[in-house]
Motif scaffolding. Structure first.
Motif, PDB file in Angstrom:
ATOM      1  N   ALA A  43       0.908  -1.289   0.065  1.00  0.00           N
ATOM      2  CA  ALA A  43       0.136  -0.015  -0.018  1.00  0.00           C
ATOM      3  C   ALA A  43       0.713   1.121   0.018  1.00  0.00           C
ATOM      4  N   ASP A  44       2.104   1.210   0.604  1.00  0.00           N
ATOM      5  CA  ASP A  44       2.836   2.364   0.708  1.00  0.00           C
ATOM      6  C   ASP A  44       3.437   2.453  -0.794  1.00  0.00           C
ATOM      7  N   LYS A  45       3.216   1.557  -2.029  1.00  0.00           N
ATOM      8  CA  LYS A  45       3.994   1.925  -3.070  1.00  0.00           C
ATOM      9  C   LYS A  45       2.693   2.121  -4.169  1.00  0.00           C
ATOM     10  N   VAL A  46       1.588   2.764  -3.675  1.00  0.00           N
ATOM     11  CA  VAL A  46       0.275   3.274  -4.252  1.00  0.00           C
ATOM     12  C   VAL A  46       0.070   4.452  -3.706  1.00  0.00           C
ATOM     13  N   ASN A  47      -0.510   5.560  -4.641  1.00  0.00           N
ATOM     14  CA  ASN A  47      -1.265   6.888  -4.214  1.00  0.00           C
ATOM     15  C   ASN A  47      -2.721   6.514  -4.362  1.00  0.00           C
ATOM     16  N   ALA A  48      -3.361   6.858  -3.018  1.00  0.00           N
ATOM     17  CA  ALA A  48      -5.180   6.908  -3.099  1.00  0.00           C
ATOM     18  C   ALA A  48      -5.202   8.326  -2.912  1.00  0.00           C
ATOM     19  N   VAL A  49      -6.086   8.858  -3.883  1.00  0.00           N
ATOM     20  CA  VAL A  49      -6.303  10.257  -3.560  1.00  0.00           C
ATOM     21  C   VAL A  49      -7.981  10.319  -3.889  1.00  0.00           C
ATOM     22  N   PHE A  50      -8.427  11.253  -2.908  1.00  0.00           N
ATOM     23  CA  PHE A  50      -9.811  11.847  -2.995  1.00  0.00           C
ATOM     24  C   PHE A  50      -9.719  13.174  -3.268  1.00  0.00           C
ATOM     25  N   ILE A  51     -10.274  13.696  -4.587  1.00  0.00           N
ATOM     26  CA  ILE A  51     -10.284  14.988  -4.844  1.00  0.00           C
ATOM     27  C   ILE A  51     -11.617  15.465  -4.431  1.00  0.00           C
ATOM     28  N   SER A  52     -11.795  16.506  -3.714  1.00  0.00           N
ATOM     29  CA  SER A  52     -13.114  17.359  -3.545  1.00  0.00           C
ATOM     30  C   SER A  52     -13.720  18.058  -4.867  1.00  0.00           C
ATOM     31  N   VAL A  53     -14.768  17.714  -5.183  1.00  0.00           N
ATOM     32  CA  VAL A  53     -15.331  18.469  -6.249  1.00  0.00           C
ATOM     33  C   VAL A  53     -16.526  19.767  -5.688  1.00  0.00           C
ATOM     34  N   ASP A  54     -16.080  20.143  -4.209  1.00  0.00           N
ATOM     35  CA  ASP A  54     -17.093  20.946  -3.665  1.00  0.00           C
ATOM     36  C   ASP A  54     -15.945  21.898  -2.769  1.00  0.00           C
ATOM     37  N   PRO A  55     -15.531  22.878  -3.567  1.00  0.00           N
ATOM     38  CA  PRO A  55     -14.469  23.815  -2.878  1.00  0.00           C
ATOM     39  C   PRO A  55     -15.074  24.749  -1.843  1.00  0.00           C
ATOM     40  N   GLU A  56     -16.390  24.939  -1.974  1.00  0.00           N
ATOM     41  CA  GLU A  56     -16.990  25.662  -1.032  1.00  0.00           C
ATOM     42  C   GLU A  56     -16.772  25.261   0.450  1.00  0.00           C
ATOM     43  N   ARG A  57     -16.860  23.939   0.703  1.00  0.00           N
ATOM     44  CA  ARG A  57     -17.310  23.604   2.059  1.00  0.00           C
ATOM     45  C   ARG A  57     -15.808  22.623   2.322  1.00  0.00           C
ATOM     46  N   ASP A  58     -15.385  21.974   1.288  1.00  0.00           N
ATOM     47  CA  ASP A  58     -14.270  20.940   1.607  1.00  0.00           C
ATOM     48  C   ASP A  58     -12.851  21.594   1.767  1.00  0.00           C
ATOM     49  N   THR A  59     -12.534  22.387   2.863  1.00  0.00           N
ATOM     50  CA  THR A  59     -11.521  22.863   3.405  1.00  0.00           C
ATOM     51  C   THR A  59     -10.282  21.770   3.759  1.00  0.00           C
ATOM     52  N   PRO A  60      -9.068  22.041   3.797  1.00  0.00           N
ATOM     53  CA  PRO A  60      -8.314  20.857   4.335  1.00  0.00           C
ATOM     54  C   PRO A  60      -8.604  20.312   5.568  1.00  0.00           C
ATOM     55  N   ALA A  61      -9.014  21.259   6.470  1.00  0.00           N
ATOM     56  CA  ALA A  61      -9.521  20.671   7.795  1.00  0.00           C
ATOM     57  C   ALA A  61     -10.574  19.749   7.781  1.00  0.00           C
ATOM     58  N   ILE A  62     -11.520  20.193   7.022  1.00  0.00           N
ATOM     59  CA  ILE A  62     -12.788  19.230   6.902  1.00  0.00           C
ATOM     60  C   ILE A  62     -12.356  18.021   6.227  1.00  0.00           C
ATOM     61  N   MET A  63     -11.519  17.911   5.195  1.00  0.00           N
ATOM     62  CA  MET A  63     -10.964  16.750   4.346  1.00  0.00           C
ATOM     63  C   MET A  63     -10.297  15.761   5.686  1.00  0.00           C
ATOM     64  N   LYS A  64      -9.536  16.627   6.398  1.00  0.00           N
ATOM     65  CA  LYS A  64      -8.488  15.776   7.494  1.00  0.00           C
ATOM     66  C   LYS A  64      -9.467  14.922   8.351  1.00  0.00           C
ATOM     67  N   ASP A  65     -10.646  15.680   8.869  1.00  0.00           N
ATOM     68  CA  ASP A  65     -11.515  15.011   9.862  1.00  0.00           C
ATOM     69  C   ASP A  65     -12.148  14.038   9.112  1.00  0.00           C
ATOM     70  N   TYR A  66     -12.592  14.266   7.653  1.00  0.00           N
ATOM     71  CA  TYR A  66     -13.635  13.229   7.135  1.00  0.00           C
ATOM     72  C   TYR A  66     -12.797  12.131   6.786  1.00  0.00           C
ATOM     73  N   LEU A  67     -11.510  12.212   6.348  1.00  0.00           N
ATOM     74  CA  LEU A  67     -10.694  11.044   6.081  1.00  0.00           C
ATOM     75  C   LEU A  67      -9.955  10.443   7.229  1.00  0.00           C
ATOM     76  N   SER A  68     -10.128  10.607   8.511  1.00  0.00           N
ATOM     77  CA  SER A  68      -9.865  10.020   9.718  1.00  0.00           C
ATOM     78  C   SER A  68     -10.587   8.755   9.732  1.00  0.00           C
ATOM     79  N   SER A  69     -11.739   8.565   9.176  1.00  0.00           N
ATOM     80  CA  SER A  69     -12.476   7.174   9.376  1.00  0.00           C
ATOM     81  C   SER A  69     -11.895   6.335   8.236  1.00  0.00           C
ATOM     82  N   PHE A  70     -10.898   6.457   7.574  1.00  0.00           N
ATOM     83  CA  PHE A  70     -10.712   5.529   6.455  1.00  0.00           C
ATOM     84  C   PHE A  70      -9.218   5.417   6.571  1.00  0.00           C
TER      85      PHE A  70
END
Length: 196
Positions: free
Chosen positions: A96-123
């Motif tokens: 898994a360290d040899k792969v990039n897994a990227v979630f790109i937001s299509v919602d720039p109004e709400r998805d700040t880095p802090a919101i993304m960090k909190d959201y991704l903590s579940s994955f």
């Protein structure tokens, strides 16, 4: 010429003229280079990850990359897809360290880095969340040929309609194909290992 040979000569002449016409048309269109090229998917971008660090398309080169476009307020498709990607990463083990897994937001109004960090903590912790300003978001959406549209709701809020495809990019950042998650995580991981 016998009457029996005449239809054969006519058919041969017709076939030869058809082939010649097709070759001329093929040449006029630019040959193989224009006819057989796949659609370009991907391109340069600069976004920000969930830790506030700048990430570009060049940052992802050197490893195969799974890219999913979505948004943190998505009720079902996004969390399901991110869970499935997490399961594939788990099945990869150390690879898994040899792969990039990227979630790109299509919602720039709400998805700040802090919101993304909190959201991704579940994955899976390998998942990287990228967001940007509206102009940069529109640019990456266009270059990956993603459909994304803001849809107002009755309560004054909004949801986002968007492409729910996982893009597999090779180590050079070129689009390979949509990545199929509708199989066991072990099967998907075995497929992904071909691109390491």
């Amino acid at each position: 010429m016998s009457s029996a040979a005449r239809p054969l000569v006519i058919a041969t002449a017709f076939a030869a003229s058809l082939v010649a016409g097709l070759l001329i048309m093929f040449w006029a269109m630019g040959g193989v280079s224009k006819v057989a090229q796949p659609a370009a998917i991907g391109g340069p971008f600069q976004l920000t990850d969930q830790n506030g660090k700048a990430v570009t398309d060049k940052s992802l080169k050197g490893k195969p990359t799974l890219i999913f476009f979505g948004y943190t307020h998505c009720p079902d498709v996004c969390p399901t897809s991110l869970f499935e990607i997490s399961e594939v990463l788990r099945a990869l083990g150390r690879d898994a360290d040899k792969v990039n897994a990227v979630f790109i937001s299509v919602d720039p109004e709400r998805d700040t880095p802090a919101i993304m960090k909190d959201y991704l903590s579940s994955f899976d912790p390998h998942l990287e969340g990228l967001s940007g300003d509206p102009a940069e978001t529109a640019k990456v959406i266009t270059s990956y040929r993603v459909y994304a549209k803001k849809v107002p709701t009755k309560d004054g809020d909004y949801t986002m309609d968007h492409t729910a495809l996982i893009y597999l990019m090779d180590r050079d950042g070129r689009f390979v194909s949509p990545f199929n998650l509708k199989r066991t995580p072990d099967e998907a991981a075995a497929d992904l290992k071909k691109y390491l």
